[in-house]
Scaffold this active site. Structure first.
Site, mmCIF file in Angstrom:
data_model
loop_
_atom_site.group_PDB
_atom_site.id
_atom_site.type_symbol
_atom_site.label_atom_id
_atom_site.label_comp_id
_atom_site.label_asym_id
_atom_site.label_seq_id
_atom_site.Cartn_x
_atom_site.Cartn_y
_atom_site.Cartn_z
ATOM 1 N N SER A 135 13.826 -6.644 40.484
ATOM 2 C CA SER A 135 14.935 -6.050 40.235
ATOM 3 C C SER A 135 15.605 -5.301 41.209
ATOM 4 O O SER A 135 14.851 -4.367 41.735
ATOM 5 C CB SER A 135 14.761 -4.981 38.847
ATOM 6 O OG SER A 135 15.864 -4.485 38.517
ATOM 7 N N LYS A 161 16.949 -10.226 39.963
ATOM 8 C CA LYS A 161 17.717 -9.646 39.039
ATOM 9 C C LYS A 161 18.486 -8.511 39.673
ATOM 10 O O LYS A 161 18.074 -7.842 40.395
ATOM 11 C CB LYS A 161 16.913 -9.135 38.223
ATOM 12 C CG LYS A 161 17.432 -7.950 37.218
ATOM 13 C CD LYS A 161 16.719 -7.572 36.086
ATOM 14 C CE LYS A 161 16.678 -6.255 35.370
ATOM 15 N NZ LYS A 161 16.052 -6.045 34.365
ATOM 16 N N LYS A 163 21.307 -5.488 39.314
ATOM 17 C CA LYS A 163 22.152 -4.636 38.572
ATOM 18 C C LYS A 163 23.557 -4.689 38.856
ATOM 19 O O LYS A 163 24.018 -4.961 40.139
ATOM 20 C CB LYS A 163 21.548 -3.172 39.042
ATOM 21 C CG LYS A 163 20.220 -2.928 38.758
ATOM 22 C CD LYS A 163 19.957 -2.712 37.241
ATOM 23 C CE LYS A 163 18.423 -2.312 36.733
ATOM 24 N NZ LYS A 163 18.312 -2.204 35.587
ATOM 25 N N ASP A 188 22.037 -7.389 35.101
ATOM 26 C CA ASP A 188 21.658 -6.514 34.298
ATOM 27 C C ASP A 188 22.365 -5.366 34.349
ATOM 28 O O ASP A 188 22.725 -4.605 35.273
ATOM 29 C CB ASP A 188 20.069 -5.695 34.344
ATOM 30 C CG ASP A 188 19.809 -4.893 33.006
ATOM 31 O OD1 ASP A 188 18.572 -4.231 33.360
ATOM 32 O OD2 ASP A 188 20.723 -4.572 32.353
ATOM 33 N N GLU A 213 21.897 -9.605 30.888
ATOM 34 C CA GLU A 213 20.960 -8.657 30.264
ATOM 35 C C GLU A 213 21.887 -7.395 30.064
ATOM 36 O O GLU A 213 22.724 -6.786 30.755
ATOM 37 C CB GLU A 213 19.803 -8.111 31.080
ATOM 38 C CG GLU A 213 18.932 -7.242 30.465
ATOM 39 C CD GLU A 213 17.798 -6.768 31.368
ATOM 40 O OE1 GLU A 213 17.613 -7.559 32.415
ATOM 41 O OE2 GLU A 213 17.019 -6.011 31.081
ATOM 42 N N ASP A 238 18.145 -5.892 25.801
ATOM 43 C CA ASP A 238 16.798 -4.990 26.276
ATOM 44 C C ASP A 238 17.040 -3.670 25.482
ATOM 45 O O ASP A 238 16.314 -3.556 24.489
ATOM 46 C CB ASP A 238 17.145 -4.724 27.867
ATOM 47 C CG ASP A 238 16.371 -3.565 28.439
ATOM 48 O OD1 ASP A 238 16.182 -3.368 29.636
ATOM 49 O OD2 ASP A 238 15.525 -2.681 27.657
ATOM 50 N N LYS A 262 9.855 -4.654 26.283
ATOM 51 C CA LYS A 262 9.345 -3.417 27.382
ATOM 52 C C LYS A 262 8.571 -2.686 26.125
ATOM 53 O O LYS A 262 9.043 -1.982 25.566
ATOM 54 C CB LYS A 262 10.737 -2.601 27.627
ATOM 55 C CG LYS A 262 11.056 -3.008 29.053
ATOM 56 C CD LYS A 262 12.174 -1.778 29.506
ATOM 57 C CE LYS A 262 12.867 -2.542 30.603
ATOM 58 N NZ LYS A 262 14.208 -1.758 30.644
ATOM 59 N N GLY A 290 10.656 -3.687 32.998
ATOM 60 C CA GLY A 290 9.811 -2.873 33.630
ATOM 61 C C GLY A 290 10.504 -1.671 33.700
ATOM 62 O O GLY A 290 11.790 -1.402 33.473
HETATM 63 C C1 LIG Z 1 14.509 3.432 35.381
HETATM 64 S S1 LIG Z 1 14.869 2.628 34.083
HETATM 65 C C2 LIG Z 1 15.074 0.956 34.605
HETATM 66 C C3 LIG Z 1 15.448 0.070 33.480
HETATM 67 C C4 LIG Z 1 15.518 -1.346 34.003
HETATM 68 N N1 LIG Z 1 14.576 -1.819 34.730
HETATM 69 C C5 LIG Z 1 14.555 -2.647 35.634
HETATM 70 O O1 LIG Z 1 15.625 -3.089 36.017
HETATM 71 C C6 LIG Z 1 13.176 -3.232 36.319
HETATM 72 C C7 LIG Z 1 12.573 -2.007 36.742
HETATM 73 C C8 LIG Z 1 11.189 -2.349 37.348
HETATM 74 O O2 LIG Z 1 11.196 -3.259 38.259
HETATM 75 O O3 LIG Z 1 10.205 -1.855 36.732
HETATM 76 C C9 LIG Z 1 15.957 -2.350 32.926
HETATM 77 O O4 LIG Z 1 17.045 -1.857 32.286
HETATM 78 O O5 LIG Z 1 15.575 -3.304 32.719
HETATM 79 MG MG LIG Z 2 17.512 -3.992 31.305
#
Ligand SMILES: CSCC[C@@H](NC(=O)CCC(=O)O)C(=O)O
Ligand SMILES: [Mg+2]
Length: 367
Positions: A135, A161, A163, A188, A213, A238, A262, A290
């Site tokens: 990510s 991925k 953001k 995402d 996402e 998610d 998750k 994650g």
């Molecule tokens: C800090 S909360 C992150 C939530 C986000 N998680 C990720 O982007 C992956 C993070 C990881 O690599 O653990 C999601 O919405 O999917």
């Molecule tokens: Mg997400």
């Protein structure tokens, strides 16, 4: 198995670099590590709630409070405690999936350690290694983003991925798609769009993404149904998927075509398996999300990601994606894969001095 008590340990792990999403920027990961002491074995887990309630309604201090006052005491006095007994014992308390997940996982870990059974075996894993995605946060410039993506591709990650948020979507995705060729790519939004602003997402259809996402707010299932009619790229949910029931509703309504599972968000690994089984029955691909876990949560996530329906690379990156030093033996990427732990329970343990080095406070809760 009888619970003696649970140690709650606040931990703060500095991130190697800031991680920016549509809901903010993190420079450290503060989380809760649980150690459940039973008459047969100890079990370990982490609660993935963020410090602030900006990803979901849960937040670290709220998890501490609900564990101390309600969830841990609810397991007192039972001498037949198992991992499967935890969720029913906690069902009368509404919400707090991440706190419940952590407690269930710690009890399940203790149970499986006492039986000598690996979590992967208990969950029904069919693989010994899992393909890993990574990510990538929102960056200050396209150049900075491409430099980060180049590094992850060089490390062997099998899926990128990105953001996104309004104002950082079409251009960065175009630049990365041009840079990485046909490597798997997805985005995402963490609920950052509304149906009114989602038309920009139609432009992402040009980049052959695996999925988009959580584009809309977590409670806007009908909005996702409408958006799925407008965009060709599959919608993955998610934050909207809080348990097997909401997964069934989202699938039946056509709100998503892919599910990010998750364990913290849905209340644990046993509910995660139920969602996996439901999605497999409906032909819906799943992958493991994650929450910047330490090696404790990462070990359990890799075990889950080894189930047959996890057909897409997850956010199960190596330990060094976020941390210079993990609190367990680090997870190291090999050819874009992580190996599934084979030891009993979650298969890892914190290294005491590494854990102490990042411990902010600990609290023992006897039952
Ligand atoms: C800090 S909360 C992150 C939530 C986000 N998680 C990720 O982007 C992956 C993070 C990881 O690599 O653990 C999601 O919405 O999917
Ligand atoms: Mg997400």
């Amino acid at each position: 198995m009888k619970l003696t008590g649970v140690e709650l340990r606040r931990v703060s792990m500095p991130l190697k670099s800031p991680f920016r999403t549509s809901f903010g920027t993190q420079t450290a990961r503060e989380m809760l590590v649980l150690r459940a002491v039973t008459d047969e074995a100890e079990g370990w887990a982490e609660c993935v709630a963020l410090v602030d309630p900006v990803y979901s309604p849960e937040y670290l201090e709220g998890s501490v409070d609900v564990l101390r006052r309600f969830l841990i005491p609810a397991l007192a006095g039972r001498d037949d405690l198992t991992g499967a007994a935890v969720a029913p014992a906690l069902a009368r308390f509404h919400g707090h999936a991440m706190a419940k997940a952590a407690l269930e996982t710690a009890i399940l870990d203790a149970e499986l350690v006492s039986l000598g059974i690996a979590l992967s075996r208990e969950l029904g894993a069919t693989r010994s290694r899992v393909a890993c995605g990574v990510s990538v946060g929102i960056m200050d410039s396209i150049d900075a983003l491409l430099a980060a993506v180049d590094d992850y591709v060089a490390q062997g990650y099998r899926r990128i991925k990105l953001k996104i948020e309004p104002g950082w979507d079409v251009e960065p995705v175009r630049a990365v798609r041009e840079r990485i060729g046909d490597l798997d790519l997805q985005v995402d939004a963490n609920t950052a769009y509304t149906l009114a602003t989602a038309d920009r997402l139609v432009k992402l259809d040009a980049f052959d993404l695996l999925l988009i996402e959580q584009p809309l707010p977590e409670d806007d299932l009908l909005g996702h149904v409408e958006l799925a009619k407008r965009v060709r790229t599959p919608i993955c949910l998610d934050e909207s998927i809080t348990n097997a029931r909401t997964a069934a509703a989202a699938i039946t309504l056509g709100a998503c075509q892919i599910v990010n599972i998750k364990p913290g968000r849905v209340g644990g690994y046993l509910e995660s398996r139920r969602i996996h089984d439901l999605c497999v029955a409906h032909g819906i691909p799943v992958w493991c999300g994650g929450m910047l876990e330490t090696g404790l949560g990462r070990a359990a996530n890799v075990a889950l990601a080894a189930l047959p329906g996890f057909v897409l690379p997850g956010d199960t990156s190596a330990s060094d994606r976020y941390y210079e030093t993990d609190i367990t033996e680090p997870f190291v990427l090999a050819d874009g894969y992580l190996s599934v732990p084979t030891g009993p329970g979650i298969g890892v343990r914190p290294e005491p001095d590494l854990l102490d080095a990042v411990t902010v406070s600990t609290e023992w809760i006897p039952v």
